[in-house]
Design an enzyme around this catalytic site. Structure first.
Site, PDB file in Angstrom:
ATOM      1  N   LYS A  98       2.214  -3.937   6.565  1.00  0.00           N
ATOM      2  CA  LYS A  98       2.601  -3.926   5.145  1.00  0.00           C
ATOM      3  C   LYS A  98       4.113  -3.706   5.023  1.00  0.00           C
ATOM      4  O   LYS A  98       4.789  -4.384   4.245  1.00  0.00           O
ATOM      5  CB  LYS A  98       1.852  -2.825   4.383  1.00  0.00           C
ATOM      6  N   SER A 136       0.834  -1.195   0.000  1.00  0.00           N
ATOM      7  CA  SER A 136       0.000   0.000   0.000  1.00  0.00           C
ATOM      8  C   SER A 136       0.867   1.242   0.000  1.00  0.00           C
ATOM      9  O   SER A 136       1.982   1.239   0.554  1.00  0.00           O
ATOM     10  CB  SER A 136      -0.853  -0.029   1.268  1.00  0.00           C
ATOM     11  N   TYR A 149      -1.705  -1.147  10.810  1.00  0.00           N
ATOM     12  CA  TYR A 149      -1.997  -1.728   9.489  1.00  0.00           C
ATOM     13  C   TYR A 149      -0.838  -1.452   8.534  1.00  0.00           C
ATOM     14  O   TYR A 149      -0.298  -2.354   7.887  1.00  0.00           O
ATOM     15  CB  TYR A 149      -3.310  -1.146   8.932  1.00  0.00           C
TER      16      TYR A 149
HETATM   17  N1  UFG Z   1     -12.422  11.312   3.957  1.00  0.00           N
HETATM   18  C1  UFG Z   1     -13.421  12.183   4.355  1.00  0.00           C
HETATM   19  N2  UFG Z   1     -14.534  11.636   4.919  1.00  0.00           N
HETATM   20  C2  UFG Z   1     -14.723  10.296   5.094  1.00  0.00           C
HETATM   21  C3  UFG Z   1     -13.682   9.427   4.679  1.00  0.00           C
HETATM   22  C4  UFG Z   1     -12.547   9.976   4.117  1.00  0.00           C
HETATM   23  O1  UFG Z   1     -13.297  13.404   4.225  1.00  0.00           O
HETATM   24  O2  UFG Z   1     -15.776   9.891   5.634  1.00  0.00           O
HETATM   25  C5  UFG Z   1     -11.226  11.867   3.316  1.00  0.00           C
HETATM   26  C6  UFG Z   1      -9.944  11.602   4.070  1.00  0.00           C
HETATM   27  O3  UFG Z   1      -9.724  12.564   5.062  1.00  0.00           O
HETATM   28  C7  UFG Z   1      -8.912  11.611   2.945  1.00  0.00           C
HETATM   29  C8  UFG Z   1      -9.688  11.080   1.746  1.00  0.00           C
HETATM   30  O4  UFG Z   1     -11.068  11.241   2.056  1.00  0.00           O
HETATM   31  O5  UFG Z   1      -8.528  12.927   2.668  1.00  0.00           O
HETATM   32  C9  UFG Z   1      -9.436   9.608   1.467  1.00  0.00           C
HETATM   33  O6  UFG Z   1      -9.657   8.855   2.644  1.00  0.00           O
HETATM   34  P1  UFG Z   1      -9.789   7.264   2.629  1.00  0.00           P
HETATM   35  O7  UFG Z   1     -10.098   6.840   4.030  1.00  0.00           O
HETATM   36  O8  UFG Z   1     -10.727   6.839   1.565  1.00  0.00           O
HETATM   37  O9  UFG Z   1      -8.340   6.779   2.168  1.00  0.00           O
HETATM   38  P2  UFG Z   1      -6.899   7.050   2.815  1.00  0.00           P
HETATM   39  O10 UFG Z   1      -6.109   7.767   1.786  1.00  0.00           O
HETATM   40  O11 UFG Z   1      -6.983   7.626   4.158  1.00  0.00           O
HETATM   41  O12 UFG Z   1      -6.371   5.556   3.018  1.00  0.00           O
HETATM   42  C10 UFG Z   1      -6.361   4.664   1.955  1.00  0.00           C
HETATM   43  C11 UFG Z   1      -6.580   3.242   2.465  1.00  0.00           C
HETATM   44  C12 UFG Z   1      -5.424   2.764   3.275  1.00  0.00           C
HETATM   45  C13 UFG Z   1      -4.159   2.956   2.526  1.00  0.00           C
HETATM   46  C14 UFG Z   1      -4.007   4.348   2.015  1.00  0.00           C
HETATM   47  C15 UFG Z   1      -2.823   4.410   1.091  1.00  0.00           C
HETATM   48  O13 UFG Z   1      -7.724   3.192   3.280  1.00  0.00           O
HETATM   49  O14 UFG Z   1      -5.582   1.396   3.497  1.00  0.00           O
HETATM   50  O15 UFG Z   1      -5.149   4.747   1.276  1.00  0.00           O
HETATM   51  O16 UFG Z   1      -2.454   5.688   0.826  1.00  0.00           O
HETATM   52  F1  UFG Z   1      -3.127   2.656   3.340  1.00  0.00           F
END
Ligand code: UFG
Length: 332
Positions: free
Chosen positions: A152, A124, A148
């Site tokens: 990885k 990831s 998590y």
């Molecule tokens: N976000 C919101 N509201 C929500 C959920 C997310 O505003 O309800 C925002 C987050 O703050 C972030 C973006 O949307 O800016 C993306 O968030 P995600 O949770 O969809 O994804 P992340 O980038 O945080 O994490 C994902 C995977 C992880 C992985 C990572 C790799 O969930 O497993 O990408 O960069 F490790």
């Protein structure tokens, strides 16, 4: 060529099974349905009109893994099986370390004793921690911010040590950015039962009226509109990257690392806006405090995967939003 797919009923695993079968590979799937449903097996068969062997169970179960390798003539493995929720890993670190590390150790021991040494591993972009510069290249410094991510990174280290000890292994480590979207049939996709952690599954719960309002976590980041920027990649494009990785490791030895992303960053508000326009559905949202551990922006430099694997993501953000929505509407 016969490929063992661990976690083949999960979100990325199931899409990769479809691509493998359509690409003419024979597959064997092992999954314990810890975060997937048995129906997925029939859906994969329905899409591809092809059959495959399935084993229900845990990759940590050495007896089961030995049985699979004794019964099947496996040439290579794609290892998806693992827990993947960041927040949950902070709450239950032991469960994450035990499951993700143990399953990989068991798998590699059994592969080794059966002289199967070709492995594609699901890593990831989380292993880049908080990158200082963008876009992210494979040789950037590695660090993690949650258990998590640490699993990885630890597994990447374990695989490197295995290769150092025995140069006949061939290992491709794929670092995924943010997979969204679903198969165009609408038969497989991502549909968590619980309140989703990730952005797109949450947007879909709001779009289908199951949740009222999306919380946008922070609008004061150093980005175009203040909301977090990520590299969203269509899950079918991502899956195709695994076939390219298999082709690469088939006749070579070594260990290498590939970013699988599009190279483009979209903010949370851009995703909401695209989703609403493409699907003609309003997404209620409110600005909420930052989510602990989140970073401003994260997107890939995918040029190494293009150069070495001949792989590039082809599907744009509109297709990602359309396919995600089609899947949830079909499976409400
Ligand atoms: N976000 C919101 N509201 C929500 C959920 C997310 O505003 O309800 C925002 C987050 O703050 C972030 C973006 O949307 O800016 C993306 O968030 P995600 O949770 O969809 O994804 P992340 O980038 O945080 O994490 C994902 C995977 C992880 C992985 C990572 C790799 O969930 O497993 O990408 O960069 F490790």
């Amino acid at each position: 060529m016969k490929i063992l797919v661990t976690g083949g009923c999960g979100y990325i695993g199931s899409h990769t099974c479809v691509e493998l079968l359509e690409g003419g590979y024979e597959i064997v799937v092992v999954d314990n349905f810890s975060n997937s449903k048995p129906e997925v097996i029939d859906k994969i068969k329905e899409i591809t009109k092809k059959d495959f062997k399935f084993y229900e169970g845990n990759v940590c179960d050495k007896t089961l893994m030995n049985k699979i390798f004794d019964e099947e003539n496996i040439d290579a493995v794609i290892h998806f099986a693992g827990y993947k929720a960041v927040g949950e890993s902070v709450k239950y670190p032991l469960m994450y370390y035990r499951n993700n590390i143990d399953s990989t150790l068991t798998l590699c021991e059994v592969m080794n004793s059966h002289n199967v040494k070709k492995l594609v591993f699901s890593s990831s972009a989380t292993v880049y921690g908080k990158p200082k510069v963008l876009p992210i290249k494979e040789d950037f410094p590695l660090s993690t911010t949650n258990p998590y991510g640490s699993t990885k990174l630890m597994i990447e280290g374990i695989l490197k040590d295995i290769y150092i000890s025995d140069n006949s292994w061939s290992i491709a480590i794929l670092r995924y950015f943010n997979p969204i979207g679903a198969h165009e049939s609408g038969l497989i996709g991502e549909n968590p039962n619980d309140i989703p952690n990730n952005l797109m599954p949450y947007i879909m719960k709001v779009a289908t009226g199951k949740l009222e309002c999306l919380s946008v976590f922070g609008n004061d980041y150093d980005t175009k509109d203040g909301t977090g920027v990520r590299d969203y990649i269509h899950v079918v494009d991502l899956s195709k990257g695994h076939l390219k990785a298999i082709e690469k490791i088939k006749d070579t030895t070594g260990i290498d690392y590939y970013n699988l992303g599009t190279g483009k960053g979209y903010s949370v508000l851009e995703i909401v806006d695209n989703f609403s326009k493409v699907n003609n559905v309003k997404i209620n949202y409110k600005i909420a405090p930052r989510r602990p551990g989140d970073i401003d922006a994260c997107y890939a430099d995918p040029s190494y995967a293009k150069e070495q694997l001949g792989w590039t993501a082809e599907k744009g953000i509109e297709e990602m939003c359309r396919d995600s929505y089609r899947f949830v509407m079909k499976n409400k």
